[in-house]
Write a protein that holds these residues in place. Structure first.
Motif, PDB file in Angstrom:
ATOM      1  N   ARG A 211       1.035  -1.645   0.082  1.00  0.00           N
ATOM      2  CA  ARG A 211      -0.144   0.507   0.207  1.00  0.00           C
ATOM      3  C   ARG A 211       0.176   1.639   0.630  1.00  0.00           C
ATOM      4  NH1 ARG A 211      -2.972  -2.182   3.894  1.00  0.00           N
ATOM      5  NH2 ARG A 211      -3.094  -0.365   5.422  1.00  0.00           N
ATOM      6  N   LEU A 212       1.808   1.134   0.982  1.00  0.00           N
ATOM      7  CA  LEU A 212       2.659   2.202   1.226  1.00  0.00           C
ATOM      8  C   LEU A 212       3.652   2.743   0.107  1.00  0.00           C
ATOM      9  CD1 LEU A 212       3.757   5.015   2.436  1.00  0.00           C
ATOM     10  CD2 LEU A 212       5.368   3.829   3.446  1.00  0.00           C
ATOM     11  N   SER A 213       4.272   1.562  -0.838  1.00  0.00           N
ATOM     12  CA  SER A 213       5.115   2.094  -1.934  1.00  0.00           C
ATOM     13  C   SER A 213       4.476   2.352  -3.512  1.00  0.00           C
ATOM     14  CB  SER A 213       5.283   0.277  -2.641  1.00  0.00           C
ATOM     15  OG  SER A 213       6.545  -0.171  -1.114  1.00  0.00           O
ATOM     16  N   ALA A 214       2.997   1.600  -3.126  1.00  0.00           N
ATOM     17  CA  ALA A 214       2.339   2.021  -4.546  1.00  0.00           C
ATOM     18  C   ALA A 214       2.078   3.286  -3.968  1.00  0.00           C
ATOM     19  CB  ALA A 214       0.932   1.586  -4.265  1.00  0.00           C
ATOM     20  N   ARG A 215       1.889   4.279  -2.860  1.00  0.00           N
ATOM     21  CA  ARG A 215       1.273   5.547  -2.530  1.00  0.00           C
ATOM     22  C   ARG A 215       2.607   6.900  -3.479  1.00  0.00           C
ATOM     23  NH1 ARG A 215      -2.641   7.705   0.342  1.00  0.00           N
ATOM     24  NH2 ARG A 215      -1.884   9.365  -0.557  1.00  0.00           N
ATOM     25  N   LEU A 216       3.718   5.910  -3.529  1.00  0.00           N
ATOM     26  CA  LEU A 216       5.130   6.168  -3.729  1.00  0.00           C
ATOM     27  C   LEU A 216       5.697   6.198  -5.216  1.00  0.00           C
ATOM     28  CD1 LEU A 216       6.938   6.120   0.424  1.00  0.00           C
ATOM     29  CD2 LEU A 216       5.634   7.957  -0.598  1.00  0.00           C
ATOM     30  N   GLY A 217       4.509   5.636  -5.791  1.00  0.00           N
ATOM     31  CA  GLY A 217       5.303   4.775  -6.958  1.00  0.00           C
ATOM     32  C   GLY A 217       5.690   4.051  -7.125  1.00  0.00           C
ATOM     33  N   ALA A 218       5.936   2.598  -6.116  1.00  0.00           N
ATOM     34  CA  ALA A 218       6.252   2.126  -7.059  1.00  0.00           C
ATOM     35  C   ALA A 218       5.408   0.782  -7.461  1.00  0.00           C
ATOM     36  CB  ALA A 218       6.905   1.101  -5.569  1.00  0.00           C
ATOM     37  N   ARG A 219       6.247  -0.304  -8.850  1.00  0.00           N
ATOM     38  CA  ARG A 219       5.297  -1.062  -9.108  1.00  0.00           C
ATOM     39  C   ARG A 219       5.112  -2.311  -8.326  1.00  0.00           C
ATOM     40  NH1 ARG A 219       9.763  -1.058 -13.805  1.00  0.00           N
ATOM     41  NH2 ARG A 219       9.820   0.313 -14.294  1.00  0.00           N
ATOM     42  N   PRO A 220       3.599  -2.213  -8.853  1.00  0.00           N
ATOM     43  CA  PRO A 220       3.101  -3.402  -7.922  1.00  0.00           C
ATOM     44  C   PRO A 220       4.370  -5.115  -7.912  1.00  0.00           C
ATOM     45  CG  PRO A 220       1.002  -3.156  -9.172  1.00  0.00           C
ATOM     46  CD  PRO A 220       2.929  -2.178  -9.112  1.00  0.00           C
ATOM     47  N   GLU A 221       5.128  -5.211  -9.111  1.00  0.00           N
ATOM     48  CA  GLU A 221       5.354  -6.224  -9.341  1.00  0.00           C
ATOM     49  C   GLU A 221       6.944  -6.610  -8.971  1.00  0.00           C
ATOM     50  OE1 GLU A 221       4.276  -4.411 -11.718  1.00  0.00           O
ATOM     51  OE2 GLU A 221       6.169  -4.319 -13.750  1.00  0.00           O
ATOM     52  N   THR A 222       7.735  -5.063  -8.747  1.00  0.00           N
ATOM     53  CA  THR A 222       8.853  -4.630  -7.693  1.00  0.00           C
ATOM     54  C   THR A 222       8.358  -5.684  -6.077  1.00  0.00           C
ATOM     55  OG1 THR A 222       9.229  -2.813  -8.817  1.00  0.00           O
ATOM     56  CG2 THR A 222      10.653  -3.302  -7.191  1.00  0.00           C
ATOM     57  N   LEU A 223       7.530  -5.459  -5.749  1.00  0.00           N
ATOM     58  CA  LEU A 223       7.157  -5.869  -4.434  1.00  0.00           C
ATOM     59  C   LEU A 223       6.914  -6.921  -4.517  1.00  0.00           C
ATOM     60  CD1 LEU A 223       6.637  -3.982  -2.163  1.00  0.00           C
ATOM     61  CD2 LEU A 223       6.866  -2.783  -4.166  1.00  0.00           C
ATOM     62  N   THR A 224       6.680  -7.712  -5.340  1.00  0.00           N
ATOM     63  CA  THR A 224       6.486  -9.178  -5.006  1.00  0.00           C
ATOM     64  C   THR A 224       8.124  -9.804  -5.431  1.00  0.00           C
ATOM     65  OG1 THR A 224       5.581  -9.234  -7.430  1.00  0.00           O
ATOM     66  CG2 THR A 224       4.024  -8.966  -5.289  1.00  0.00           C
ATOM     67  N   GLY A 225       9.122  -9.161  -5.978  1.00  0.00           N
ATOM     68  CA  GLY A 225      10.094  -9.734  -6.304  1.00  0.00           C
ATOM     69  C   GLY A 225      10.850 -10.147  -5.481  1.00  0.00           C
ATOM     70  N   LEU A 226      11.950 -10.197  -5.571  1.00  0.00           N
ATOM     71  CA  LEU A 226      13.351  -9.981  -4.906  1.00  0.00           C
ATOM     72  C   LEU A 226      13.130  -9.111  -3.656  1.00  0.00           C
ATOM     73  CD1 LEU A 226      15.938 -11.832  -7.450  1.00  0.00           C
ATOM     74  CD2 LEU A 226      14.684 -12.659  -5.620  1.00  0.00           C
ATOM     75  N   SER A 227      13.428  -8.526  -4.149  1.00  0.00           N
ATOM     76  CA  SER A 227      13.844  -6.908  -2.970  1.00  0.00           C
ATOM     77  C   SER A 227      12.624  -6.684  -2.016  1.00  0.00           C
ATOM     78  CB  SER A 227      14.046  -5.774  -3.550  1.00  0.00           C
ATOM     79  OG  SER A 227      12.675  -5.529  -5.068  1.00  0.00           O
TER      80      SER A 227
END
Ligand SMILES: NC(=O)C1=CN([C@@H]2O[C@H](COP(=O)(O)OP(=O)(O)OC[C@H]3O[C@@H](n4cnc5c(N)ncnc54)[C@H](O)[C@@H]3O)[C@@H](O)[C@H]2O)C=CC1
Ligand SMILES: O=C(CO)COP(=O)(O)O
Length: 313
Positions: A211-227
């Protein structure tokens, strides 16, 4: 590409060991009197291809500098040494959000060193595992695809496999936020609340991360990746993690060495402030911030989290 690692803690030393399998590496630290075995990385002897130095101008002759400093120290370090760093390729490995500026390492670097190329190296990787040459996969994020590709190739080894991304924001947020949730998971385990509660806190913690990452402009698939998810799994499930162990000490009421780097503690406070600015509710992160400061008991924290209004998943 000539490479130097700035910051001779556990992770900087481990990266130097890994990259020395490819060629010479300079490792710079403030205090390097320990010789060839860094007490922060016990049992590992630095290979000859690693030159250890306390001379920053010498180290920063390299064109690519890996910044392996704790997130809360990075801003001051950049301000003090920008003259040596600007114009270089600067790859941050820090997993935290700066408490005063409420930004991740990439924006700290970009504002202190506007002519630098900024990249982030992050993902599931304990320093001890990397130093032992165990297989590891990480994310190398750089907004410039050409530079990102060059870095991916220069920093990969046969046992250190880098995946490339252009989502710098998502990559660094995943690494920072998972440390907060690892403290929560450690607390649950230290308090003896069980594996089911840990699974719940990891899953709901991951919902807060996305949720927070999306608000800050991150791509959803990055959050489900290694990082993101990858590092969350590692850090919430292993006593090798300092964030997990810190939480475990909170949960079990044990002592914890305050000299240990625990990025999630300050980052939980930064996240709570950021969430307030964005009007975003992050109850687990907020509770970790209070637990880490001793502002709430584990019992009250759990009671509060369990008794929030029931909602849709
Ligand atoms: N240890 C690990 O397994 C991993 C650590 N990281 C991240 O890497 C970053 C560094 O962590 P570690 O190396 O593990 O911490 P560490 O506590 O082992 O070492 C930190 C180092 O930074 C140095 N330092 C602190 N302030 C400084 C300053 N102002 N100028 C110069 N040097 C300074 C300290 O002297 C110390 O050598 C953290 O953000 C951490 O989350 C990332 C992946 C794995
Ligand atoms: O980031 C890490 C592993 O990917 C290291 O975690 P800790 O800082 O909790 O030890």
């Amino acid at each position: 590409m000539s490479i130097a690692v700035l910051g001779a803690g556990a992770f900087g030393s481990a990266l130097a060991v890994a990259l020395a399998t490819r060629g010479p590496v300079t490792l710079w630290g403030r205090s390097t009197g320990w010789g060839r075995e860094n007490p922060r990385l016990p049992g590992v002897t630095l290979p000859d291809a690693v030159t250890v130095t306390g001379d920053l101008p010498q180290a920063t002759r390299a064109d690519t500098l890996l910044l392996a400093l704790p997130a809360q120290k990075l801003g001051a370090f950049l301000a003090d040494h920008a003259a040596h760093l600007d114009g270089k390729t600067l790859v941050s490995t820090a997993k935290g959000i700066d408490l005063t500026r409420l930004t991740g390492p990439s924006r700290l670097i970009a504002s202190a060193c506007p002519a630098a190329t900024v990249a982030v190296l992050t993902g599931p990787s304990f320093a001890a595992d990397i130093a032992r040459g165990l297989p590891t996969a990480l994310t190398l994020a750089c907004a410039d695809p050409g530079r990102g590709k060059a870095l991916q190739h220069a920093l990969s080894t046969p046992v250190l496999r880098l995946y490339r991304s252009s989502d710098v924001t998502g990559a660094e947020l995943g690494g920072a936020l998972k440390n907060v949730i690892a403290i929560a998971a450690g607390t649950v385990m230290g308090a003896g609340l069980g594996d089911s509660a840990r699974a719940a806190i990891i899953t709901r913690g991951f919902a807060e991360m996305t949720r927070l990452s999306a608000r800050l402009g991150a791509r959803p698939e990055t959050l489900t990746g290694l990082s993101g998810l990858g590092d969350l799994m590692l850090t919430c499930s292993s006593v090798q993690s300092r964030n997990f162990r810190f939480g475990h000490a909170i949960g079990s009421g044990s002592d914890f060495d305050s000299g240990t780097t625990v990025e999630g503690a300050a980052t939980a406070r930064a996240v709570t402030r950021l969430a307030a600015e964005l009007d975003e509710e992050l109850p687990i992160a907020a509770m970790v911030a209070r637990l880490a400061q001793g502002a709430v008991s584990v019992e009250n924290a759990m009671e509060h989290l369990m008794n929030r209004p029931l909602k849709e998943e």
